[in-house]
Design a protein around this motif. Structure first.
Motif, PDB file in Angstrom:
ATOM      1  N   ILE A  74      49.232  38.219  45.137  1.00 53.29           N
ATOM      2  CA  ILE A  74      50.019  38.408  43.913  1.00 53.29           C
ATOM      3  C   ILE A  74      49.159  38.576  42.649  1.00 53.29           C
ATOM      4  O   ILE A  74      49.563  39.251  41.700  1.00 53.29           O
ATOM      5  CB  ILE A  74      51.051  37.241  43.752  1.00 53.29           C
ATOM      6  N   ARG A  75      47.945  37.993  42.638  1.00 52.31           N
ATOM      7  CA  ARG A  75      47.108  38.145  41.433  1.00 52.31           C
ATOM      8  C   ARG A  75      46.761  39.620  41.163  1.00 52.31           C
ATOM      9  O   ARG A  75      46.432  39.983  40.040  1.00 52.31           O
ATOM     10  CB  ARG A  75      45.832  37.286  41.556  1.00 52.31           C
ATOM     11  N   LYS A  76      46.882  40.446  42.203  1.00 51.75           N
ATOM     12  CA  LYS A  76      46.633  41.881  42.000  1.00 51.75           C
ATOM     13  C   LYS A  76      47.616  42.492  40.999  1.00 51.75           C
ATOM     14  O   LYS A  76      47.395  43.574  40.481  1.00 51.75           O
ATOM     15  CB  LYS A  76      46.718  42.632  43.331  1.00 51.75           C
ATOM     16  N   ALA A  77      48.730  41.775  40.759  1.00 49.03           N
ATOM     17  CA  ALA A  77      49.682  42.235  39.733  1.00 49.03           C
ATOM     18  C   ALA A  77      48.967  42.427  38.399  1.00 49.03           C
ATOM     19  O   ALA A  77      49.294  43.321  37.612  1.00 49.03           O
ATOM     20  CB  ALA A  77      50.807  41.214  39.568  1.00 49.03           C
ATOM     21  N   LEU A  78      47.963  41.583  38.161  1.00 49.89           N
ATOM     22  CA  LEU A  78      47.244  41.626  36.877  1.00 49.89           C
ATOM     23  C   LEU A  78      46.364  42.861  36.763  1.00 49.89           C
ATOM     24  O   LEU A  78      45.778  43.121  35.718  1.00 49.89           O
ATOM     25  CB  LEU A  78      46.400  40.349  36.705  1.00 49.89           C
ATOM     26  N   ASN A  79      46.264  43.618  37.852  1.00 53.63           N
ATOM     27  CA  ASN A  79      45.444  44.843  37.816  1.00 53.63           C
ATOM     28  C   ASN A  79      46.235  46.061  37.349  1.00 53.63           C
ATOM     29  O   ASN A  79      45.683  47.161  37.261  1.00 53.63           O
ATOM     30  CB  ASN A  79      44.849  45.132  39.206  1.00 53.63           C
ATOM     31  N   VAL A 105      52.699  33.891  31.805  1.00 54.53           N
ATOM     32  CA  VAL A 105      52.869  34.895  32.871  1.00 54.53           C
ATOM     33  C   VAL A 105      51.611  34.911  33.734  1.00 54.53           C
ATOM     34  O   VAL A 105      51.671  34.867  34.968  1.00 54.53           O
ATOM     35  CB  VAL A 105      53.122  36.312  32.265  1.00 54.53           C
ATOM     36  N   LYS A 106      50.455  34.929  33.074  1.00 55.84           N
ATOM     37  CA  LYS A 106      49.201  34.974  33.839  1.00 55.84           C
ATOM     38  C   LYS A 106      49.009  33.693  34.656  1.00 55.84           C
ATOM     39  O   LYS A 106      48.646  33.748  35.836  1.00 55.84           O
ATOM     40  CB  LYS A 106      48.005  35.212  32.902  1.00 55.84           C
ATOM     41  N   GLU A 107      49.259  32.553  34.005  1.00 56.99           N
ATOM     42  CA  GLU A 107      49.029  31.291  34.719  1.00 56.99           C
ATOM     43  C   GLU A 107      49.905  31.159  35.949  1.00 56.99           C
ATOM     44  O   GLU A 107      49.443  30.695  36.991  1.00 56.99           O
ATOM     45  CB  GLU A 107      49.403  30.123  33.810  1.00 56.99           C
ATOM     46  N   VAL A 156      44.626  35.726  26.118  1.00 59.74           N
ATOM     47  CA  VAL A 156      45.685  36.071  27.073  1.00 59.74           C
ATOM     48  C   VAL A 156      45.143  36.486  28.436  1.00 59.74           C
ATOM     49  O   VAL A 156      45.894  36.654  29.373  1.00 59.74           O
ATOM     50  CB  VAL A 156      46.634  37.176  26.528  1.00 59.74           C
ATOM     51  N   ASP A 157      43.804  36.669  28.517  1.00 57.02           N
ATOM     52  CA  ASP A 157      43.278  37.134  29.797  1.00 57.02           C
ATOM     53  C   ASP A 157      41.975  36.445  30.201  1.00 57.02           C
ATOM     54  O   ASP A 157      41.965  35.551  31.050  1.00 57.02           O
ATOM     55  CB  ASP A 157      43.108  38.654  29.782  1.00 57.02           C
ATOM     56  N   ALA A 158      40.848  36.833  29.560  1.00 63.14           N
ATOM     57  CA  ALA A 158      39.535  36.452  30.098  1.00 63.14           C
ATOM     58  C   ALA A 158      39.322  34.943  30.264  1.00 63.14           C
ATOM     59  O   ALA A 158      38.746  34.504  31.263  1.00 63.14           O
ATOM     60  CB  ALA A 158      38.441  37.032  29.196  1.00 63.14           C
ATOM     61  N   GLY A 195      39.952  31.396  35.562  1.00 66.08           N
ATOM     62  CA  GLY A 195      38.786  31.007  36.347  1.00 66.08           C
ATOM     63  C   GLY A 195      37.865  32.115  36.816  1.00 66.08           C
ATOM     64  O   GLY A 195      36.992  31.879  37.648  1.00 66.08           O
ATOM     65  N   LYS A 196      38.034  33.337  36.300  1.00 67.05           N
ATOM     66  CA  LYS A 196      37.067  34.376  36.677  1.00 67.05           C
ATOM     67  C   LYS A 196      35.869  34.251  35.748  1.00 67.05           C
ATOM     68  O   LYS A 196      36.017  34.336  34.528  1.00 67.05           O
ATOM     69  CB  LYS A 196      37.678  35.774  36.540  1.00 67.05           C
ATOM     70  N   THR A 197      34.680  34.045  36.328  1.00 71.87           N
ATOM     71  CA  THR A 197      33.458  33.962  35.512  1.00 71.87           C
ATOM     72  C   THR A 197      32.509  35.024  36.033  1.00 71.87           C
ATOM     73  O   THR A 197      32.568  35.379  37.214  1.00 71.87           O
ATOM     74  CB  THR A 197      32.773  32.585  35.648  1.00 71.87           C
ATOM     75  N   HIS A 248      42.410  33.269  43.972  1.00 70.90           N
ATOM     76  CA  HIS A 248      41.291  34.114  44.406  1.00 70.90           C
ATOM     77  C   HIS A 248      41.664  35.580  44.636  1.00 70.90           C
ATOM     78  O   HIS A 248      40.933  36.307  45.318  1.00 70.90           O
ATOM     79  CB  HIS A 248      40.631  33.515  45.659  1.00 70.90           C
ATOM     80  N   GLU A 249      42.798  35.997  44.093  1.00 72.28           N
ATOM     81  CA  GLU A 249      43.211  37.406  44.139  1.00 72.28           C
ATOM     82  C   GLU A 249      43.299  37.973  45.559  1.00 72.28           C
ATOM     83  O   GLU A 249      42.747  39.032  45.873  1.00 72.28           O
ATOM     84  CB  GLU A 249      42.267  38.251  43.277  1.00 72.28           C
ATOM     85  N   LYS A 250      44.014  37.231  46.399  1.00 70.84           N
ATOM     86  CA  LYS A 250      44.241  37.752  47.756  1.00 70.84           C
ATOM     87  C   LYS A 250      45.548  38.548  47.801  1.00 70.84           C
ATOM     88  O   LYS A 250      45.760  39.367  48.681  1.00 70.84           O
ATOM     89  CB  LYS A 250      44.356  36.594  48.765  1.00 70.84           C
TER      90      LYS A 250
HETATM   91  N1  GLY Z   1      41.887  39.956  34.403  1.00 72.71           N
HETATM   92  C1  GLY Z   1      42.705  39.884  35.536  1.00 72.71           C
HETATM   93  C2  GLY Z   1      42.577  38.602  36.264  1.00 72.71           C
HETATM   94  O1  GLY Z   1      42.157  37.599  35.697  1.00 72.71           O
HETATM   95  O2  GLY Z   1      42.880  38.547  37.419  1.00 72.71           O
END
Ligand code: GLY
Length: 353
Positions: free
Chosen positions: A226-231, A212-214, A124-126, A130-132, A222-224
């Motif tokens: 809306i992706r910060k929502a995942l924080n 939801v994550k996708e 569901v996350d890692a 695309g975060k490596t 690149h978390e500029k």
């Molecule tokens: N683990 C949060 C993200 O992938 O942005």
């Protein structure tokens, strides 16, 4: 399949074979750790396309998510004569998908990789988004790139061998996805019977959670913004994780996130009028299923220090993702030291410390 390349498998063997064939690889490499090599790789042994795959096995656990292990993966690819048209398959939890994804993304300036997450947290996350990364200089995920897998194959059958702690660790990220999406998703998660797992229902919840994550990652890879929502839950959660580690009592990431959610829902209630009854309901679920991370007011300064050094901050200003309501995001929020201390008091009271 959707835009982000995630496939919820109906028939793993055929979905996997098709995913590999679409890449037209000249060589196949399969990366496992010692645990998934023993428990998960045997489940793939009858898949014909893997007959000539070369195996790379690394040590299990975050302790091995380092430069030496990364170098051993590069070495195996290089010794095997891998080219830019070779494909790396990462079979494992977040450590394998993070490190494998980074190895693939940097080898010969990047070769394709497929993730097959085997833990709930990785599903569901890692493994999605695309975060490596690897850990470096004592810091988690210090070196890495954003480079998505060409496909992520989700087969919830792998979860049948998952222990309860790792189940709940992943479930915390699902709760977070519920909180940042809608009441239907959140309420389904809160109503799920975690004592007798219904795997068919879990599969539906996982599919919803991943979507939801996708949806977020596709908008902001690149978390500029809306992706910060995942924080959500992670600013305090990372501080708990660091304190636990420094005191030689490490906790699983998802547990720290669950306890972080307790605090960040309180901040949302105080600063953004998040509904108190919903906050109470979520805290009740977390208290019952995750127990409590114990600390005293003597630890507040250290916890605050960890929050001040969180890598999500800009210019040392602590950055929180908060909520006005379920699904109503307030990005880039901050809080004073006294409010953070009040939040830690609230946590200890509501968790029965
Ligand atoms: N683990 C949060 C993200 O992938 O942005």
């Amino acid at each position: 399949m959707n835009e982000a390349g995630v496939i919820i498998c109906q028939d793993f063997q055929s979905d996997f074979t098709q995913a590999v064939m679409q890449c037209e690889p000249d060589q196949l490499y399969i990366l496992t750790d010692e645990t998934t090599n023993e428990l998960c790789l045997p489940l793939l042994k009858s898949i014909g396309i893997l007959a000539d795959a070369r195996h790379i096995v690394i040590g299990a656990g975050d302790i091995h998510k380092n430069l030496d292990t990364l170098s051993s993966v590069w070495q195996a690819l290089s010794d095997g004569g891998a080219s830019r048209h070779s494909l790396l398959i990462c079979l494992g939890g977040g450590m394998v998908t993070d490190l494998g994804g980074f190895a693939a993304s940097t080898f010969k300036r990047g070769i394709p990789y497929i993730n097959i997450p085997t833990t709930l947290l990785a599903m569901v996350d890692a493994a999605v988004g695309g975060k490596t990364a690897i850990n470096f200089n004592g810091l988690k995920n210090e070196i890495g790139v954003f480079q998505p897998a060409v496909k992520v194959l989700l087969d919830t059958e792998f979860l049948r061998t998952l222990d309860a702690h790792n189940f709940f660790s992943g479930y915390a990220e699902m709760l977070k996805h519920g909180l940042i999406s809608d009441y239907t998703t959140l309420n389904e998660l809160l109503a799920f019977d975690t004592t007798v797992i219904d795997y068919a229902l879990l599969k539906q919840l996982v599919a919803r959670s991943v979507s939801v994550k996708e949806d977020i990652v596709v908008q902001d890879p690149h978390e500029k913004g809306i992706r910060k929502a995942l924080n959500l839950g992670h600013t305090v959660g990372h501080a708990f994780e660091s304190l636990a580690l420094s005191q030689n009592r490490p906790v699983l990431h998802g547990y720290a996130v669950a306890w972080g959610l307790v605090c960040e829902l309180y901040l949302s209630y105080v600063s953004c009028q998040f509904p108190k009854d919903v906050m109470r309901k979520v805290i009740h679920f977390i208290h019952d299923n995750y127990g409590c991370f114990a600390f005293t007011c003597d630890d507040y300064e250290t916890l605050y220090g960890y929050m001040k050094h969180d890598k999500k901050n800009t210019s040392g200003i602590i950055n929180f993702t908060l909520l006005n309501d379920v699904g109503e995001l307030r990005l880039n929020q901050t809080a004073t030291q006294s409010l953070i201390y009040e939040t830690l008091d609230f946590y200890r009271e509501s968790m029965g410390l």
